[in-house]
Scaffold this motif. Structure first.
Motif, PDB file in Angstrom:
ATOM      1  N   TYR A 121      44.114  51.257  33.276  1.00 18.53           N
ATOM      2  CA  TYR A 121      44.723  52.453  32.690  1.00 18.53           C
ATOM      3  C   TYR A 121      46.229  52.243  32.722  1.00 18.53           C
ATOM      4  N   VAL A 122      46.890  52.317  31.569  1.00 13.57           N
ATOM      5  CA  VAL A 122      48.338  52.141  31.480  1.00 13.57           C
ATOM      6  C   VAL A 122      48.965  53.485  31.114  1.00 13.57           C
ATOM      7  N   PHE A 123      49.925  53.905  31.932  1.00 13.91           N
ATOM      8  CA  PHE A 123      50.613  55.173  31.727  1.00 13.91           C
ATOM      9  C   PHE A 123      52.089  54.931  31.451  1.00 13.91           C
ATOM     10  N   ASP A 124      52.669  55.758  30.589  1.00 15.11           N
ATOM     11  CA  ASP A 124      54.093  55.639  30.280  1.00 15.11           C
ATOM     12  C   ASP A 124      54.937  56.325  31.365  1.00 15.11           C
ATOM     13  N   ARG A 125      56.229  56.438  31.137  1.00 16.98           N
ATOM     14  CA  ARG A 125      57.151  57.024  32.113  1.00 16.98           C
ATOM     15  C   ARG A 125      56.766  58.469  32.468  1.00 16.98           C
ATOM     16  N   ASP A 126      56.214  59.194  31.496  1.00 20.65           N
ATOM     17  CA  ASP A 126      55.795  60.581  31.719  1.00 20.65           C
ATOM     18  C   ASP A 126      54.380  60.670  32.282  1.00 20.65           C
ATOM     19  N   ARG A 127      53.807  59.523  32.571  1.00 16.24           N
ATOM     20  CA  ARG A 127      52.444  59.384  33.110  1.00 16.24           C
ATOM     21  C   ARG A 127      51.389  59.921  32.158  1.00 16.24           C
ATOM     22  N   ARG A 128      51.645  59.652  30.865  1.00 16.23           N
ATOM     23  CA  ARG A 128      50.648  59.896  29.826  1.00 16.23           C
ATOM     24  C   ARG A 128      49.931  58.583  29.546  1.00 16.23           C
ATOM     25  N   LEU A 129      48.614  58.644  29.370  1.00 13.94           N
ATOM     26  CA  LEU A 129      47.821  57.440  29.135  1.00 13.94           C
ATOM     27  C   LEU A 129      48.127  56.858  27.755  1.00 13.94           C
ATOM     28  N   VAL A 130      48.521  55.581  27.731  1.00 12.52           N
ATOM     29  CA  VAL A 130      48.808  54.906  26.458  1.00 12.52           C
ATOM     30  C   VAL A 130      47.835  53.753  26.188  1.00 12.52           C
ATOM     31  N   TYR A 131      47.098  53.322  27.215  1.00 10.77           N
ATOM     32  CA  TYR A 131      46.099  52.274  27.031  1.00 10.77           C
ATOM     33  C   TYR A 131      45.032  52.409  28.107  1.00 10.77           C
ATOM     34  N   THR A 132      43.792  52.187  27.740  1.00  4.93           N
ATOM     35  CA  THR A 132      42.719  52.049  28.719  1.00  4.93           C
ATOM     36  C   THR A 132      41.665  51.087  28.179  1.00  4.93           C
ATOM     37  N   GLY A 133      41.078  50.332  29.118  1.00  6.09           N
ATOM     38  CA  GLY A 133      40.019  49.399  28.757  1.00  6.09           C
ATOM     39  C   GLY A 133      40.091  48.112  29.545  1.00  6.09           C
ATOM     40  N   ARG A 134      39.816  47.013  28.851  1.00  9.02           N
ATOM     41  CA  ARG A 134      39.751  45.691  29.478  1.00  9.02           C
ATOM     42  C   ARG A 134      41.153  45.121  29.688  1.00  9.02           C
ATOM     43  N   GLY A 135      41.230  44.161  30.582  1.00 10.76           N
ATOM     44  CA  GLY A 135      42.464  43.400  30.718  1.00 10.76           C
ATOM     45  C   GLY A 135      42.505  42.292  29.687  1.00 10.76           C
ATOM     46  N   MET A 136      41.367  41.638  29.504  1.00  8.71           N
ATOM     47  CA  MET A 136      41.271  40.492  28.596  1.00  8.71           C
ATOM     48  C   MET A 136      39.852  40.412  28.046  1.00  8.71           C
ATOM     49  N   ASP A 137      39.655  39.566  27.043  1.00  6.81           N
ATOM     50  CA  ASP A 137      38.361  39.530  26.369  1.00  6.81           C
ATOM     51  C   ASP A 137      37.303  38.671  27.066  1.00  6.81           C
ATOM     52  N   ASN A 138      37.682  37.906  28.082  1.00  7.41           N
ATOM     53  CA  ASN A 138      36.697  37.128  28.828  1.00  7.41           C
ATOM     54  C   ASN A 138      37.113  37.065  30.298  1.00  7.41           C
ATOM     55  N   PRO A 139      37.006  38.193  31.013  1.00  5.88           N
ATOM     56  CA  PRO A 139      37.483  38.200  32.391  1.00  5.88           C
ATOM     57  C   PRO A 139      36.665  37.338  33.352  1.00  5.88           C
ATOM     58  N   ARG A 140      35.426  37.086  33.025  1.00  5.46           N
ATOM     59  CA  ARG A 140      34.605  36.271  33.929  1.00  5.46           C
ATOM     60  C   ARG A 140      35.028  34.807  33.887  1.00  5.46           C
ATOM     61  N   ASN A 141      35.489  34.365  32.719  1.00  3.93           N
ATOM     62  CA  ASN A 141      35.943  32.983  32.560  1.00  3.93           C
ATOM     63  C   ASN A 141      37.277  33.015  31.811  1.00  3.93           C
ATOM     64  N   ALA A 142      38.340  33.223  32.557  1.00  4.53           N
ATOM     65  CA  ALA A 142      39.664  33.422  31.964  1.00  4.53           C
ATOM     66  C   ALA A 142      40.095  32.259  31.073  1.00  4.53           C
ATOM     67  N   ALA A 143      39.655  31.058  31.388  1.00  2.32           N
ATOM     68  CA  ALA A 143      40.046  29.890  30.594  1.00  2.32           C
ATOM     69  C   ALA A 143      39.537  29.987  29.153  1.00  2.32           C
ATOM     70  N   GLN A 144      38.485  30.767  28.932  1.00  2.90           N
ATOM     71  CA  GLN A 144      37.926  30.921  27.588  1.00  2.90           C
ATOM     72  C   GLN A 144      38.419  32.189  26.890  1.00  2.90           C
ATOM     73  N   SER A 145      39.319  32.909  27.535  1.00  2.00           N
ATOM     74  CA  SER A 145      39.844  34.137  26.946  1.00  2.00           C
ATOM     75  C   SER A 145      40.801  33.827  25.802  1.00  2.00           C
ATOM     76  N   THR A 146      40.759  34.663  24.767  1.00  2.03           N
ATOM     77  CA  THR A 146      41.669  34.486  23.623  1.00  2.03           C
ATOM     78  C   THR A 146      42.617  35.665  23.445  1.00  2.03           C
ATOM     79  N   VAL A 147      42.318  36.801  24.077  1.00  2.45           N
ATOM     80  CA  VAL A 147      43.135  38.007  23.923  1.00  2.45           C
ATOM     81  C   VAL A 147      43.395  38.625  25.298  1.00  2.45           C
ATOM     82  N   ASN A 148      44.659  38.928  25.575  1.00  2.00           N
ATOM     83  CA  ASN A 148      45.021  39.659  26.790  1.00  2.00           C
ATOM     84  C   ASN A 148      45.521  41.037  26.358  1.00  2.00           C
TER      85      ASN A 148
END
Length: 193
Positions: A121-148
């Motif tokens: 969960y990413v919050f801005d300076r006012d602590r409003r949510l601006v992003y939520t979800g995954r960190g990356m598209d392949n967290p189990r095998n980071a070497a195969q990830s293409t999107v962060n």
């Protein structure tokens, strides 16, 4: 009402003990330009597979005024290695650059609507949510990830731009809820997109 916080929602307050011996509240991060609250644990292969990528993200954005707190809400009855003593041991071993806190009551996980480990969960300076979800598209095998997605969201946040992709589905093990089967999810929980 949605189970998980929606974009634009305010960050719920919390009071959680951390492995550094301090207790943290939302107000402890008041000076930060942004705040990343993420639900994590000690054992999930998706967490273990992406920890070093998360470390690189924290190291990159701390200097930009972004604060990070990882919260372990998993039931230790479901997985005993998720207890506080194992958290302390894990931080001593890995020296992660984020606050690592325990939500034994699972009240924080419910307030945020945490679905999986990891769930960011990413919050801005006012602590409003601006992003939520995954960190990356392949967290189990980071070497195969293409999107962060977390890096992209934080790039946008620190540049003062709207987050391009504010919502993704978290990828990982489900939160281990007290008194429930290890794979149980609340009925109102669902995919975010």
């Amino acid at each position: 009402m949605a189970f998980t916080l929606r974009i634009g929602d305010k960050a719920p307050d919390f009071e959680v003990p951390a492995t550094d011996g301090k207790t943290y509240r939302l107000a402890d991060f008041v000076g930060a330009k942004g705040l990343v609250v993420f639900f994590t644990c000690n054992h999930c292969p998706y967490v273990l597979g992406s920890d070093e990528v998360t470390r690189a993200t924290v190291n990159r954005f701390k200097g930009e005024g972004v604060a990070f707190i990882g919260i372990n809400s998993n039931s230790e009855a479901t997985n005993p290695t998720d207890d506080f003593a194992h958290m302390v041991e894990r931080m001593k071993t890995h020296n992660f650059p984020w606050v690592y806190a325990r939500d034994k009551s699972q009240a924080v996980a419910r307030a945020y609507g945490a679905l999986r480990t990891p769930h960011f969960y990413v919050f801005d300076r006012d602590r409003r949510l601006v992003y939520t979800g995954r960190g990356m598209d392949n967290p189990r095998n980071a070497a195969q990830s293409t999107v962060n997605d977390l890096d992209r969201a934080l790039d946008d946040l620190v540049a003062g731009r709207p987050v391009r992709t504010p919502l993704t589905n978290p990828i990982g093990c489900n939160v281990k809820w007290e008194g429930q089967d290890a794979h149980w999810m609340p009925a109102e929980a669902c995919d975010l997109v």
